[in-house]
Design a protein around this motif. Structure first.
Motif, mmCIF file in Angstrom:
data_model
loop_
_atom_site.group_PDB
_atom_site.id
_atom_site.type_symbol
_atom_site.label_atom_id
_atom_site.label_comp_id
_atom_site.label_asym_id
_atom_site.label_seq_id
_atom_site.Cartn_x
_atom_site.Cartn_y
_atom_site.Cartn_z
ATOM 1 N N GLN A 92 56.818 84.771 106.368
ATOM 2 C CA GLN A 92 57.689 85.501 105.881
ATOM 3 C C GLN A 92 58.920 84.656 105.915
ATOM 4 O O GLN A 92 59.026 83.993 106.547
ATOM 5 C CB GLN A 92 57.376 86.843 106.356
ATOM 6 C CG GLN A 92 56.157 87.533 105.225
ATOM 7 C CD GLN A 92 55.413 88.726 106.661
ATOM 8 O OE1 GLN A 92 56.172 88.392 107.799
ATOM 9 N NE2 GLN A 92 56.140 89.311 105.644
ATOM 10 N N VAL A 93 59.063 84.070 104.835
ATOM 11 C CA VAL A 93 60.910 83.147 104.664
ATOM 12 C C VAL A 93 61.344 84.269 103.797
ATOM 13 O O VAL A 93 61.621 85.525 102.651
ATOM 14 C CB VAL A 93 60.612 81.997 104.314
ATOM 15 C CG1 VAL A 93 62.046 81.646 104.479
ATOM 16 C CG2 VAL A 93 59.579 81.467 104.439
ATOM 17 N N GLN A 94 62.679 84.421 104.757
ATOM 18 C CA GLN A 94 64.000 85.226 103.973
ATOM 19 C C GLN A 94 64.996 84.643 103.353
ATOM 20 O O GLN A 94 65.031 84.147 103.571
ATOM 21 C CB GLN A 94 64.796 86.733 104.680
ATOM 22 C CG GLN A 94 65.451 87.910 103.902
ATOM 23 C CD GLN A 94 66.073 88.520 105.439
ATOM 24 O OE1 GLN A 94 64.590 89.118 105.833
ATOM 25 N NE2 GLN A 94 67.238 88.997 105.823
ATOM 26 N N VAL A 95 65.164 84.881 102.277
ATOM 27 C CA VAL A 95 67.076 84.173 101.276
ATOM 28 C C VAL A 95 67.648 84.335 102.124
ATOM 29 O O VAL A 95 67.814 85.859 102.594
ATOM 30 C CB VAL A 95 66.066 84.548 99.550
ATOM 31 C CG1 VAL A 95 65.139 84.262 99.404
ATOM 32 C CG2 VAL A 95 67.117 86.069 99.534
ATOM 33 N N ASN A 96 68.512 83.059 101.954
ATOM 34 C CA ASN A 96 69.971 83.995 102.511
ATOM 35 C C ASN A 96 71.147 82.820 101.473
ATOM 36 O O ASN A 96 71.507 81.477 101.509
ATOM 37 C CB ASN A 96 69.967 83.472 103.824
ATOM 38 C CG ASN A 96 71.179 83.689 104.621
ATOM 39 O OD1 ASN A 96 72.289 83.637 104.164
ATOM 40 N ND2 ASN A 96 71.369 83.229 105.952
ATOM 41 N N ALA A 97 71.405 84.049 100.878
ATOM 42 C CA ALA A 97 72.392 83.230 99.845
ATOM 43 C C ALA A 97 73.462 82.526 100.260
ATOM 44 O O ALA A 97 74.361 80.993 99.950
ATOM 45 C CB ALA A 97 73.485 84.193 98.806
ATOM 46 N N ALA A 98 73.728 82.838 101.786
ATOM 47 C CA ALA A 98 75.391 82.164 102.558
ATOM 48 C C ALA A 98 75.277 81.110 102.634
ATOM 49 O O ALA A 98 76.089 79.810 102.590
ATOM 50 C CB ALA A 98 75.491 82.926 103.429
ATOM 51 N N ILE A 99 73.386 80.170 102.877
ATOM 52 C CA ILE A 99 73.891 78.852 103.164
ATOM 53 C C ILE A 99 72.437 78.178 101.871
ATOM 54 O O ILE A 99 71.964 77.274 102.661
ATOM 55 C CB ILE A 99 72.716 78.818 104.446
ATOM 56 C CG1 ILE A 99 71.719 79.754 104.777
ATOM 57 C CG2 ILE A 99 74.145 78.989 105.739
ATOM 58 C CD1 ILE A 99 70.910 79.573 106.096
ATOM 59 N N ASP A 100 73.118 79.076 101.076
ATOM 60 C CA ASP A 100 72.392 78.579 99.210
ATOM 61 C C ASP A 100 70.451 78.454 100.030
ATOM 62 O O ASP A 100 69.927 77.903 99.654
ATOM 63 C CB ASP A 100 72.811 76.683 99.883
ATOM 64 C CG ASP A 100 72.406 76.359 98.313
ATOM 65 O OD1 ASP A 100 72.169 77.184 97.105
ATOM 66 O OD2 ASP A 100 72.244 75.411 97.564
#
Length: 554
Positions: A350-358
């Motif tokens: 499972q991978v969580q998106v993270n907009a702060a690091i693109d």
């Protein structure tokens, strides 16, 4: 009112002269009048309303002023604290002594409702259990702190942080969260207004207001929530989002926190994620056997895409997790990309998106396809870039599961076209679309059957069924101790599954309107959400009111 015969009345009068009991108790004790009929008579004589199941609060109000033992003995409960009066319910509003005692203790005018003794007793017991070892009253234990906050300078962040870290505020916020857990709430809404603080719990999809702390405590409460979620306590102009795990009632609870600046202060919404409370099983979710079989067939194919649609809070993610649990076998590599990861599943990456690091959905997906997965789950298809990568993955031999925000199954096709996905790509990759909503489930302990009117039968297209099967029965919510007087306990899904066949694909390529695709799917045997809901209502699982609510939304 016809509830009591003259002979019965004479018999009760004789007993009344020998017993030191109110006349109403004598009538009920002799079995001459039921609690319900006596309450109706009192309400008519005194021109006051009867308390409904939803009127009773979740826990005791003014417990610092009115002892629990007195309330039980007098069969009284405080319902709400209004600006000009306190609303109470009494089994016997003619009890002048108890009524006067309440006015003196509360030092406020009192408005009264009639209540059934069994309802008052059950509500008092439940509220007393909920309150537990909580503070006797918000105002009592936090009186000094309220004064401290009122005298504090508005920009004194350090002092505010100190107050928010003190035991009373910690206990207060924990109490708000614990009460939400007791009420089976999915969300806590903490909303500041000009002269008050409002706290509401979302239970089974419906918001319910509960007694709130004094308005002066708003800064301390919000600051405590920020500290818990590791947010910036000094930032009050921008919205903030965070997450925290807390140990409450012997369970590890995940909380998602959202802070939003409003006119009179910062508003907080806390989403409660209690993973142990979620059963990732289609039968427990309410999926009918025929829909379940077709859905399993779709997700078991070697490649292609399956979409789950519905508004926020309709259970889409739970359905996807249930599908992943079904597919989770050693011979399959499953990877998910989510925002955020709500439930952790063994054997699945499972991978969580993270907009702060693109780390956007699209960027993570590009990396995922190089990880040699068999099944890819995308939390949500929000843009064309994500949709194109998902479709490309489905074309190259992967099973892709994802969600879309649309009202029905056919509407998902239009949504993809509006995003810019080519029609031939949709017909080449999409195997099916599952649309769903959540309806409240009737409490099986207190539900009551009734025969619907001819107008209602005609409205929902049940006239033929009524002719063939005879009497049609629906059920209504009543309320009891088991369901906390709400009449409902939990929620279940209602579904419609659009399976792509050659006819549907041809209509998509012709770009016909959504309603034409919907009609074609129905002719091919698709059961609509409303039809699925009706079956559940006829089986006594939900109410016609819930169906009407869903119909209006739909």
């Amino acid at each position: 009112m016809g509830f009591l015969s003259r002979e019965g009345c004479e018999r009760a009068e004789k007993a009344y002269t020998q017993l030191d009991e109110p006349f109403g108790k004598v009538l009920q004790g002799l079995g001459l009048v039921s609690e319900d009929h006596y309450a109706q008579a009192l309400a008519k004589i005194l021109h006051i309303p009867i308390a409904e199941s939803g009127d009773y609060p979740a826990y005791l109000l003014f417990s610092d002023k009115i002892p629990y033992s007195f309330l039980r003995t007098a069969q009284i409960m405080i319902l709400s604290d209004q600006p000009e009066y306190v609303e109470i319910v009494m089994a016997d509003p003619g009890d002048e002594f108890s009524l006067e005692a309440m006015k003196l203790a509360l030092e406020r005018p009192v408005k009264c409702k009639v209540g059934l003794p069994r309802d008052i007793e059950a509500a008092l017991e439940r509220a007393h259990e909920n309150t537990g070892d909580a503070p006797d009253s918000y105002a009592g234990i936090l009186e000094d702190m309220t004064a401290d906050l009122e005298n504090m300078a508005g920009d004194d962040v350090k002092r505010l942080k100190d107050i928010a870290s003190e035991a009373p505020v910690i206990k207060l916020v924990n109490r708000i969260i614990s009460m939400a857990l007791n009420e089976r709430a999915s969300d806590i809404h903490i909303e500041p207004y000009e002269n008050k603080l409002v706290v509401r719990y979302r239970v089974d999809g419906v918001l319910r207001e509960v007694p709130a702390p004094p308005a002066a405590l708003i800064p301390a409460i919000i600051s405590r929530i920020k500290i818990m979620a590791n947010l910036n306590i000094a930032e009050r102009r921008l919205s903030q989002d965070g997450r925290v795990s807390v140990q409450l009632q012997g369970k590890l609870i995940d909380l998602r926190v959202s802070i939003l600046p409003s006119l009179y202060g910062e508003s907080a919404v806390i989403r409660i994620l209690e993973t142990t409370a979620v059963e990732l099983d289609f039968s427990s979710l309410g999926m009918a056997a025929d829909v379940h079989g077709a859905f399993i067939n779709l997700i078991s194919r070697r490649h292609g895409m399956l979409l789950v649609t519905g508004p926020t809070g309709s259970g889409k993610t739970t359905s996807l997790y249930s599908a992943l649990k079904q597919l989770n076998e050693p011979q399959r590599k499953i990877i998910t990309v989510e925002d955020p990861v709500e439930y952790q599943l063994d054997g699945i990456t499972q991978v969580q998106v993270n907009a702060a690091i693109d780390m956007s959905f699209a960027n993570v997906l590009r990396s995922i396809v190089r990880q040699d997965p068999d099944v890819i789950m995308i939390g949500e298809m929000r843009d064309l870039e994500t949709a194109e990568i998902a479709i490309q993955s489905a074309l190259t031999g992967h099973v892709v599961l994802s969600t879309l925000h649309t009202n029905d199954a056919a509407g998902a096709i239009t949504r993809l076209l509006d995003m810019g996905v080519e029609d031939y790509l949709i017909t080449s990759t999409v195997n099916g679309i599952l649309a769903q909503r959540l309806v409240r489930t009737l409490c099986q302990e207190c539900r009551q059957a009734y025969t619907p009117s001819e107008q209602l039968i005609k409205r929902f297209g049940l006239s033929r069924r009524a002719r063939e099967e005879g009497d049609i029965k629906f059920y209504k919510a009543v309320g009891c101790k088991t369901c906390g007087t709400q009449g409902y306990s939990g929620r279940m899904g209602i579904y419609e599954l659009l399976v792509f066949d050659d006819n549907i694909r041809e209509l998509v390529l012709k770009r016909v309107p959504t309603n034409k695709i919907f009609e074609a799917a129905c002719k091919a045997g698709m059961k609509t959400m409303v039809e699925d809901a009706l079956e559940k209502a006829l089986s006594g699982l939900t109410t016609i009111e819930e169906i009407q609510r869903i119909t209006r939304e739909h």
